[in-house]
Design a protein around this motif. Structure first.
Motif, PDB file in Angstrom:
ATOM      1  N   SER A   4      24.815   4.154   9.728  1.00 36.85           N
ATOM      2  CA  SER A   4      25.062   4.269  10.828  1.00 36.85           C
ATOM      3  C   SER A   4      26.347   3.769  11.283  1.00 36.85           C
ATOM      4  O   SER A   4      27.113   3.201  10.380  1.00 36.85           O
ATOM      5  CB  SER A   4      24.187   3.692  11.767  1.00 36.85           C
ATOM      6  OG  SER A   4      23.960   2.435  11.842  1.00 36.85           O
ATOM      7  N   ALA A   5      27.219   3.844  12.412  1.00 33.59           N
ATOM      8  CA  ALA A   5      28.371   3.309  12.621  1.00 33.59           C
ATOM      9  C   ALA A   5      28.447   1.945  12.736  1.00 33.59           C
ATOM     10  O   ALA A   5      27.209   1.349  13.379  1.00 33.59           O
ATOM     11  CB  ALA A   5      28.731   4.014  13.816  1.00 33.59           C
ATOM     12  N   PRO A   6      29.285   1.147  12.133  1.00 32.20           N
ATOM     13  CA  PRO A   6      29.520  -0.079  12.094  1.00 32.20           C
ATOM     14  C   PRO A   6      29.816  -0.543  13.807  1.00 32.20           C
ATOM     15  O   PRO A   6      30.318  -0.147  14.260  1.00 32.20           O
ATOM     16  CB  PRO A   6      30.441  -0.541  11.171  1.00 32.20           C
ATOM     17  CG  PRO A   6      31.320   0.742  11.104  1.00 32.20           C
ATOM     18  CD  PRO A   6      30.422   1.817  11.384  1.00 32.20           C
ATOM     19  N   THR A   7      29.124  -1.971  14.159  1.00 36.29           N
ATOM     20  CA  THR A   7      29.212  -2.338  15.330  1.00 36.29           C
ATOM     21  C   THR A   7      29.949  -3.945  15.114  1.00 36.29           C
ATOM     22  O   THR A   7      29.536  -4.792  14.344  1.00 36.29           O
ATOM     23  CB  THR A   7      28.103  -2.684  16.263  1.00 36.29           C
ATOM     24  OG1 THR A   7      27.061  -3.224  15.293  1.00 36.29           O
ATOM     25  CG2 THR A   7      27.571  -1.113  16.353  1.00 36.29           C
ATOM     26  N   PHE A   8      30.783  -4.355  16.035  1.00 39.36           N
ATOM     27  CA  PHE A   8      31.447  -5.752  16.089  1.00 39.36           C
ATOM     28  C   PHE A   8      30.229  -6.662  15.998  1.00 39.36           C
ATOM     29  O   PHE A   8      29.702  -6.709  16.912  1.00 39.36           O
ATOM     30  CB  PHE A   8      32.605  -5.774  16.996  1.00 39.36           C
ATOM     31  CG  PHE A   8      33.281  -6.934  16.835  1.00 39.36           C
ATOM     32  CD1 PHE A   8      34.117  -7.179  15.832  1.00 39.36           C
ATOM     33  CD2 PHE A   8      33.178  -8.006  17.773  1.00 39.36           C
ATOM     34  CE1 PHE A   8      34.857  -8.469  15.706  1.00 39.36           C
ATOM     35  CE2 PHE A   8      33.614  -9.142  17.767  1.00 39.36           C
ATOM     36  CZ  PHE A   8      34.758  -9.491  16.720  1.00 39.36           C
ATOM     37  N   ALA A   9      30.289  -7.861  15.307  1.00 38.89           N
ATOM     38  CA  ALA A   9      29.481  -8.873  15.401  1.00 38.89           C
ATOM     39  C   ALA A   9      30.021 -10.247  15.566  1.00 38.89           C
ATOM     40  O   ALA A   9      29.438 -11.421  15.423  1.00 38.89           O
ATOM     41  CB  ALA A   9      28.562  -8.649  14.160  1.00 38.89           C
ATOM     42  N   GLY A  10      31.314 -10.286  15.324  1.00 39.94           N
ATOM     43  CA  GLY A  10      32.155 -11.468  15.463  1.00 39.94           C
ATOM     44  C   GLY A  10      31.674 -12.469  14.013  1.00 39.94           C
ATOM     45  O   GLY A  10      31.727 -11.865  12.933  1.00 39.94           O
ATOM     46  N   LEU A  11      31.328 -13.556  14.377  1.00 33.97           N
ATOM     47  CA  LEU A  11      30.985 -14.575  13.403  1.00 33.97           C
ATOM     48  C   LEU A  11      29.423 -14.537  12.934  1.00 33.97           C
ATOM     49  O   LEU A  11      29.088 -15.531  12.137  1.00 33.97           O
ATOM     50  CB  LEU A  11      31.453 -15.988  13.752  1.00 33.97           C
ATOM     51  CG  LEU A  11      33.143 -16.228  13.986  1.00 33.97           C
ATOM     52  CD1 LEU A  11      33.263 -17.567  14.354  1.00 33.97           C
ATOM     53  CD2 LEU A  11      33.809 -15.937  12.588  1.00 33.97           C
ATOM     54  N   ASP A  12      28.836 -13.727  13.282  1.00 33.70           N
ATOM     55  CA  ASP A  12      27.353 -13.689  13.475  1.00 33.70           C
ATOM     56  C   ASP A  12      26.970 -13.566  11.845  1.00 33.70           C
ATOM     57  O   ASP A  12      25.891 -14.268  11.413  1.00 33.70           O
ATOM     58  CB  ASP A  12      26.580 -12.644  14.005  1.00 33.70           C
ATOM     59  CG  ASP A  12      26.659 -12.673  15.521  1.00 33.70           C
ATOM     60  OD1 ASP A  12      27.109 -13.798  16.029  1.00 33.70           O
ATOM     61  OD2 ASP A  12      26.589 -11.769  16.390  1.00 33.70           O
TER      62      ASP A  12
END
Length: 281
Positions: free
Chosen positions: A36-44
C-alpha cells in the motif's frame, strides 16, 4: 574538459547509491508494508525499535561479533603472514591455501560446515558423539549459536587478512629486518619494533573495514541459523531483513538499516581522521 570523464561514474553512483540511500532514509520515517501507499510516521519506527528487546539483542550480538573479528582473525592473519615472510620458500602455495576459503561461495561454506562439522548425524560432532564424546551442536544452543556461526565466518575470512598483511609486510625495508636479525631480535621483538610499525596503515585500514563489514554481516547467520535459536544469533542485518520480508514492516527495517549505516559512517570517520593525521605528520 577532463572533468567530464567523472560524469559517468557520478551518474552511476547517484543512481545506485545516493537515490536508494535517500529512499531508505525517507522510508525510515514512514509506515509501509511494501504494497500500500506509505504514510508518514515521524519517529515512531525508531521508538518501536528502541522498545524492542530483539533490537537490543541484535545490537549486542553485532558488538560481540565485531569484537571477535577485531581480534581473532587479525591476530591469525598477522601471525601467518609473518611466518610466510620468514619461510619464503613455498609462500605462494601457502597463500593459495589460506586464500582458498575466501573464494568459496558463502552458501557452500555454510552448508559444508553444517553437514560435515556441526551435524550430529553426518558431521564431526556426530562421530565424536558415537565414540562417547558428546559435543553439543552450537547452532542449536542459544549461548553458543553466535560463536558457532562466527567460527565459520572466521575460517572464511582470516585468509584474506593473511594475504593482505603479507603483501604489506613485503614492503617493509629488508634492511630493517636484517638489522634486527643481526641484533639478535626474537620473533616477538621483530613483530613489535619492526614489522607491526611498518604496516600500521594497513592494520588500521583492515580494522576499520572489519568494523564496517561486521555490521554488514548477514549471509552466514541467515543461512545457518536465521537469527535463532530464540534470536540468540540475530544481527541488525537479519533483523532488518525479517522486519521487511517477514513482518512486512519496511519502515522499521529502514530504521534498522540506518543504525547499521551509522556504525559504518563512524568507522569511515575514524579512518579518514587517522589518515589525515598521519598525512600531516
Amino acid at each position: 574538459m577532463h572533468r567530464l570523464y567523472i560524469v559517468p561514474t557520478m551518474i552511476i553512483n547517484v543512481v545506485i547509491v545516493l537515490v536508494p540511500a535517500l529512499l531508505t532514509v525517507a522510508l525510515a520515517f514512514c509506515n509501509w508494508d511494501g504494497i500500500s501507499a506509505p504514510t508518514f510516521a515521524g519517529l515512531d519506527n525508531f521508538r518501536a525499535l528502541a522498545a524492542d528487546r530483539v533490537f537490543w539483542s541484535a545490537l549486542g550480538n553485532n558488538i560481540v561479533w565485531t569484537a571477535v573479528f577485531l581480534t581473532v582473525p587479525i591476530v591469525m592473519g598477522l601471525a601467518a603472514a609473518s611466518m610466510l615472510l620468514i619461510v619464503r620458500r613455498g609462500s605462494n602455495v601457502f597463500q593459495i591455501v589460506y586464500f582458498l576459503p575466501v573464494v568459496i561461495a558463502t552458501a557452500i561454506t555454510a552448508r559444508v560446515w553444517q553437514g560435515m562439522i556441526y551435524s550430529p548425524v553426518t558431521g564431526v560432532f556426530g562421530v565424536l558423539k558415537r565414540y562417547g564424546m558428546p559435543v553439543p551442536n552450537p547452532l542449536t544452543q542459544p549461548p553458543l549459536a553466535l560463536f558457532g556461526v562466527a567460527t565459520v565466518d572466521l575460517w572464511h575470512w582470516w585468509g584474506f587478512l593473511c594475504v593482505i598483511f603479507f603483501a604489506a609486510l613485503r614492503q617493509v625495508p629488508q634492511e630493517q629486518i636484517e638489522a634486527a636479525r643481526l641484533e639478535g631480535a626474537t620473533y616477538f621483538q621483530m613483530m613489535r619494533y619492526v614489522l607491526l610499525p611498518g604496516i600500521r596503515p594497513t592494520i588500521t585500514l583492515m580494522m576499520i573495514m572489519t568494523v564496517i563489514w561486521s555490521f554488514l554481516a548477514f549471509d552466514f547467520v541467515y543461512i545457518m541459523t536465521q537469527g535463532g535459536p530464540a534470536f540468540s544469533s540475530e544481527l541488525l542485518s537479519t533483523l532488518a531483513y525479517r522486519k521487511a520480508f517477514y513482518d512486512l514492516n519496511v519502515g522499521q527495517a529502514a530504521a534498522a538499516a540506518l543504525v547499521i549505516s551509522l556504525f559504518g559512517l563512524v568507522g569511515t570517520f575514524f579512518y579518514v581522521r587517522i589518515q589525515t593525521r598521519e598525512g600531516e605528520q
